[in-house]
Scaffold this active site. Structure first.
Site, mmCIF file in Angstrom:
data_model
loop_
_atom_site.group_PDB
_atom_site.id
_atom_site.type_symbol
_atom_site.label_atom_id
_atom_site.label_comp_id
_atom_site.label_asym_id
_atom_site.label_seq_id
_atom_site.Cartn_x
_atom_site.Cartn_y
_atom_site.Cartn_z
ATOM 1 N N ASP A 219 59.495 90.648 107.671
ATOM 2 C CA ASP A 219 59.048 92.394 108.404
ATOM 3 C C ASP A 219 58.083 92.068 109.336
ATOM 4 O O ASP A 219 57.241 91.199 109.433
ATOM 5 C CB ASP A 219 57.629 92.752 106.514
ATOM 6 N N GLU B 19 64.218 95.858 109.556
ATOM 7 C CA GLU B 19 64.287 96.520 109.357
ATOM 8 C C GLU B 19 64.879 97.049 110.416
ATOM 9 O O GLU B 19 64.721 96.675 111.451
ATOM 10 C CB GLU B 19 62.954 97.681 108.868
ATOM 11 N N CYS C 12 60.094 93.294 90.830
ATOM 12 C CA CYS C 12 61.079 94.255 89.790
ATOM 13 C C CYS C 12 60.943 96.068 89.880
ATOM 14 O O CYS C 12 61.840 96.769 89.014
ATOM 15 C CB CYS C 12 59.144 95.024 88.396
ATOM 16 N N ASP D 44 52.591 92.662 103.389
ATOM 17 C CA ASP D 44 54.153 91.675 104.518
ATOM 18 C C ASP D 44 54.666 91.261 103.617
ATOM 19 O O ASP D 44 55.929 91.397 104.333
ATOM 20 C CB ASP D 44 53.736 91.853 105.871
#
Length: 227
Positions: free
Chosen positions: A29, A113, A167, A193
């Site tokens: 990230d 990303e 989750c 992060d």
């Protein structure tokens, strides 16, 4: 330019196969507080290449403006400004290469990303975004990963900082000052992060399993200068 540079280009009909997903996976990230955070909890602080030398650069630029345009002293002052810009660029690139090689050590897959850096460079933090050089960093990461046999791909950037990596619940948009991810559903707590990097890793692994990951530069390694 700070010196002479030589580029050797070779052309061959040999087909080099793409690197396939394998081995240890790492989500990455990118950010401005920390330059990057990994899915394994490592953070790398962001050096402020341009910001730290901005005062010195402004001083040199004022000296240029005080000289007679086109004079010998004006050219000398211009050269000092150019050398400082080159120093900033070289320092940034050196940091990028060293960081990339560190990430590739022991990794078989790297995921980041798919960010819109043009939009980021026009925002409120544009100066810091440009100073970090994320675009150059990812180009180098793509090239070095290919050279070292590490699979590299970009994944969807939407909601990576909002989803819980434990989750999958959407915990909502976070303010920039909110640095801790805490899931009200499962109780998972982690650095914001790092949690985003874990979501990136999971997306990468899911996509890599189906070979539908968007490869940087359409799967072709980019050109970059070696140090």
């Amino acid at each position: 330019m700070s010196g002479w540079f030589a580029i050797l280009t070779l052309q061959s009909d040999v087909s080099v196969p793409d690197v396939e997903p394998h081995g240890r996976a790492l989500g990455i990230d990118l950010g401005l507080l920390s330059f990057l955070a990994t899915s394994e909890g490592e953070t790398v602080q962001r050096p402020k290449f341009f910001v730290d030398l901005q005062r010195k650069l402004k001083l040199l630029q004022r000296r240029v403006s005080s000289k007679k345009l086109g004079s010998a002293n004006w050219k000398k002052a211009q050269a000092k400004v150019a050398r400082l810009h080159q120093e900033i660029a070289d320092t940034r690139k050196d940091f990028h290469f060293k960081t990339v090689h560190h990430l590739c050590n022991g990794a078989g897959m790297l995921f980041t990303e798919d960010l819109n850096f043009k939009a980021m460079s026009k925002g409120m933090l544009c100066k810091h975004t440009l100073d970090a050089g994320f675009g150059q960093f990812l180009n180098i990461l793509n090239w070095v990963s290919f050279k070292r046999g590490v699979f590299f791909a970009k994944v969807d950037a939407n909601y990576t900082s909002q989803l819980c990596p434990e989750c999958g619940v959407n915990t909502g948009k976070k303010e920039l000052s909110e640095r801790i991810h805490h899931c009200p559903e499962c109780g998972y707590t982690a650095d914001r992060d790092v949690a985003a990097a874990q979501v990136i890793k999971m997306r990468g692994l899911i996509a890599a399993g189906g070979h539908s990951v968007k490869k940087s530069a359409e799967g072709t390694p980019c050109e970059a200068e070696t140090l």
